[in-house]
Design a protein around this motif. Structure first.
Motif: not given
Length: 229
Positions: A4-33
């Motif tokens: 994966l490159n960085k752009k593909e990695a960002r797209l992956i987390i849009l499609q499969r949010i469950e791949l994020l760890n707990t810390f990153l999920r919290r950041i995502r929830k705090l700042f919005g998708r």
């Protein structure tokens, strides 16, 4: 693992949010998708780590459906398959002649889970899809990509249709009903996730339950259907 490159990695987390760890999920929830995916994630995502997690996730999806796939399936249609990780694994394990990908080619600022007839969301980039497939071993001669909103959709008889967490999960199955009737045969298997499995007994002669997801906020059932009534 997948590359994966960085752009593909960002797209992956849009499609499969469950791949994020707990810390990153919290950041995502705090700042919005939208802010997280397009700005903050640039500093936190590790493409190598996500490549391994995405591969493991797709390998699990493959293990879930592999026993329902006929080795003689030559033409496979993928609807809403994201970056195509599952299709790459299918290609490595079956003698597939051609993959057709039907996707949307934009990223919405918000995602509404579940579907209604007005759902007009998308979260994919067809140029990234093409590059990812080739980079991870799927020859360009073996696949075609179609933009759902702009292109004429492929006209052929598919042996297998796969649409995990897209058709009848984010988009109403009826959008593709007439198209699939025309472009499948009586032995074509259609695998997808739905919240209304029993409904499809009125559309197909054969409906088989593969598994149920009940431990998530959005429960669903994965079914395999064949032979339109």
């Amino acid at each position: 693992m997948f590359y994966l490159n960085k752009k593909e990695a960002r797209l992956i987390i849009l499609q499969r949010i469950e791949l994020l760890n707990t810390f990153l999920r919290r950041i995502r929830k705090l700042f919005g998708r939208y802010l997280f995916t397009n700005f903050i994630s640039k500093f936190f995502l590790n493409p190598t780590t996500l490549g391994k997690l995405y591969f493991d996730d797709m390998k699990n999806e493959y293990e879930n459906i592999k026993n329902y796939i006929d080795p003689n399936n030559k033409n496979i249609l993928s609807i809403g398959g994201g970056l195509g990780g599952l299709e790459i694994i299918l290609n490595k394990n079956f003698d597939v002649k051609n993959f057709s990908f039907i996707e949307r080619n934009f990223v919405s600022k918000s995602v509404r889970y579940g579907w209604d007839n007005n759902n007009n969301e998308g979260y994919n980039d067809l140029s990234l899809l093409k590059n990812f497939l080739i980079k991870n071993g799927l020859s360009h001669s073996k696949f075609n990509i179609f933009d759902f909103d702009k292109d004429v959709l492929p006209d052929k008889k598919f042996d297998l249709v796969v649409s995990l967490f897209s058709l009848d999960y984010h988009y109403n199955f009826d959008i593709y009903l007439n198209y699939l009737k025309k472009n499948t045969h009586k032995d074509t298997k259609i695998i997808f996730d739905t919240i209304r499995a029993d409904y499809f007994k009125s559309i197909f002669k054969e409906v088989i339950l593969i598994n149920s997801r009940t431990n998530t906020v959005h429960s669903s059932k994965r079914i395999i259907c064949s032979n339109f009534i």
